[in-house]
Design an enzyme around this catalytic site. Structure first.
Site, short mmCIF file in Angstrom:
data_model
loop_
_atom_site.label_atom_id
_atom_site.label_comp_id
_atom_site.label_asym_id
_atom_site.label_seq_id
_atom_site.Cartn_x
_atom_site.Cartn_y
_atom_site.Cartn_z
N TYR A 146 -12.31 18.87 101.40
CA TYR A 146 -11.87 19.29 102.74
C TYR A 146 -12.62 18.56 103.85
CZ TYR A 146 -9.64 23.12 100.18
OH TYR A 146 -8.88 23.86 99.31
N LYS A 195 -14.90 20.06 86.98
CA LYS A 195 -13.90 19.29 86.22
C LYS A 195 -14.61 18.05 85.70
CE LYS A 195 -9.59 18.65 84.89
NZ LYS A 195 -9.00 19.44 83.79
N ASP A 227 -9.70 24.40 84.98
CA ASP A 227 -8.41 24.86 84.43
C ASP A 227 -8.64 26.02 83.47
OD1 ASP A 227 -9.76 22.87 83.07
OD2 ASP A 227 -7.99 21.89 82.27
N ASP A 251 -11.74 27.75 96.62
CA ASP A 251 -10.65 28.22 97.48
C ASP A 251 -9.55 28.82 96.60
OD1 ASP A 251 -8.99 28.62 99.63
OD2 ASP A 251 -8.65 26.51 100.07
N ASP A 255 -8.82 33.13 95.50
CA ASP A 255 -7.53 33.79 95.75
C ASP A 255 -6.99 34.40 94.46
OD1 ASP A 255 -7.50 33.32 98.43
OD2 ASP A 255 -5.56 32.30 98.46
#
Ligand code: NAD
Length: 369
Positions: A146, A195, A227, A251, A255
């Site tokens: 970001y 990852k 994942d 992020d 959620d």
């Protein structure tokens, strides 16, 4: 105690839920003899309307001068709001990213706790839920994708865009330390999510987290690919204590964690720099679909105010009382629309209430302790 609190009401449901949180803080102030002074700060879409930009230098100065900042939420409906016709760096979200950067808020804590009264709202099977779960997602906030270099350009007549994901070892180390420190106060387990099978930035992340772990021998560290973490959150959420991860993975995972708790309207959040200062806000957004209807759930914002009392002001008892009051109101069957029982469930002891009534009920419950 005298506390100077910056207040960002923001957009959408932000002003509605902040009003209830301030009501709760005023109740606490009256009961425990504190002075909470509020300084209203404009940020997000409302700041664009008033000043042309989502965050002014003046707003940053106000936030820096406060002992802590309590925020509602910012942003609007991306399809219909004129704010989203502006360039990306002039939109409401740019204000929040700018404030996080200006205050150096690199660590975001999001508890994902299943309230026992809302077990039925949890979309997971009974055998998966068991006795419930209580995890904390520690998301890096000021680095990564970001904030990396990005560009939309044209190469050989084709539009092309790229974003870059960069972390240096200091950025990884300071959030890892925060995670291990918090884990020491909890169940002493850190799951670092990355990852590392694909990304160089994740391989550095993993190496630095392992270095930090050597200073916390009582904490169990495990690594998990993002994942797999996305699957494990719905397969066995009880396994997690503190999840440590970078900005974009955090992020998305936070959620997902919010959905397994049943309602985004129940989840608080805090962002820290290296001092006691914190920016406290609900995990959800500005919910433009329900703004102005008086039905938004204010509990996440009230819990965020409680976290502010605990982490920035050291007012443990007062924070506990807020949590007890919320539990008491839920025990008595009061629910906002987002946490109402599912069709087919027993509703005999349940009363649906709006935003203001929920705030009033929590204030009255505080007065009974
Ligand atoms: P959202 O969280 O605002 O809404 C998602 C769903 O959850 C909606 O159905 C909404 O009605 C519901 N919801 C959220 N909070 C609720 C509450 N307190 N009570 C009851 N229901 C609630 O996410 P979105 O729709 O993706 O985003 C809307 C806007 O919010 C966008 O402009 C986005 O950029 C912004 N946003 C802001 C923040 C922030 O201020 N920190 C965070 C996320 C999104």
């Amino acid at each position: 105690m005298n506390c100077n609190i910056g207040v960002i009401r923001g957009d959408g449901i932000g002003p509605e839920i902040i009003t209830e949180a301030l009501k709760v803080l005023d109740t606490i102030a009256g009961r425990y003899d504190h002075n909470f002074n509020y300084d209203e700060i404009l940020m997000g879409g409302c700041s664009i309307d008033a000043t042309g930009v989502p965050l002014t230098d003046g707003a940053i100065a106000q936030a820096k001068a406060a002992d802590a900042v309590l925020m509602g939420s910012i942003g609007g409906d991306a399809k219909t709001s004129t704010w989203y016709k502006l360039p990306a760096d002039k939109r409401p979200e740019a204000g929040l990213l700018g404030l996080r950067k200006a205050l150096n808020l690199f660590a975001n804590l999001r508890p994902a706790y299943l309230f026992p009264q809302l077990k039925a709202a949890c979309p997971l099977r009974e055998d998966i839920i068991g006795d419930g779960f209580d995890m904390l997602i520690m998301r890096e906030l000021t680095g990564g994708l970001y904030f990396g270099k990005r560009e939309t350009t044209e190469v050989d007549g084709k539009r092309l865009a790229y974003d870059t994901l960069t972390y240096n070892e200091d950025e990884i180390r300071r959030i890892a330390i925060k995670s291990f420190e918090i884990a020491m106060m909890r169940n002493k387990k850190v799951t670092s999510v990355d990852k590392a099978n694909v990304l160089d930035s994740s391989r550095l992340w993993r190496a630095v987290v392992e270095e930090v772990a050597t200073d916390f021998p009582q904490v169990t560290l495990e690594h998990m690919l993002v994942d797999n973490a996305a699957m494990q959150l719905v397969k066995d959420p009880k396994q997690f204590d503190v999840i440590l991860t970078e900005n974009m993975f955090g992020d998305i995972l936070s959620d997902e964690a919010s959905m397994v708790t049943g309602s985004i309207g129940m989840l608080s959040s805090a962002s820290f720099n290296e001092s006691k200062f914190g920016l406290y806000e609900p995990s959800g957004g500005s919910a433009p679909d329900i703004a102005g209807k008086g039905i938004a759930n204010p509990i996440a914002t009230i819990l965020s105010a409680g976290m502010m009392l605990r982490y920035s002001f050291g007012l443990e008892l007062e924070a506990d009382v807020i949590e007890k009051a919320i539990n008491n109101v839920l025990d008595r069957g009061f629910r906002t629309i987002d946490i109402m029982p599912m069709p087919g469930e027993d509703t005999s002891n349940i009363t649906q209430v709006g935003t203001v009534d929920m705030g009033d009920l929590i204030c009255r419950a505080i007065d009974t302790f």
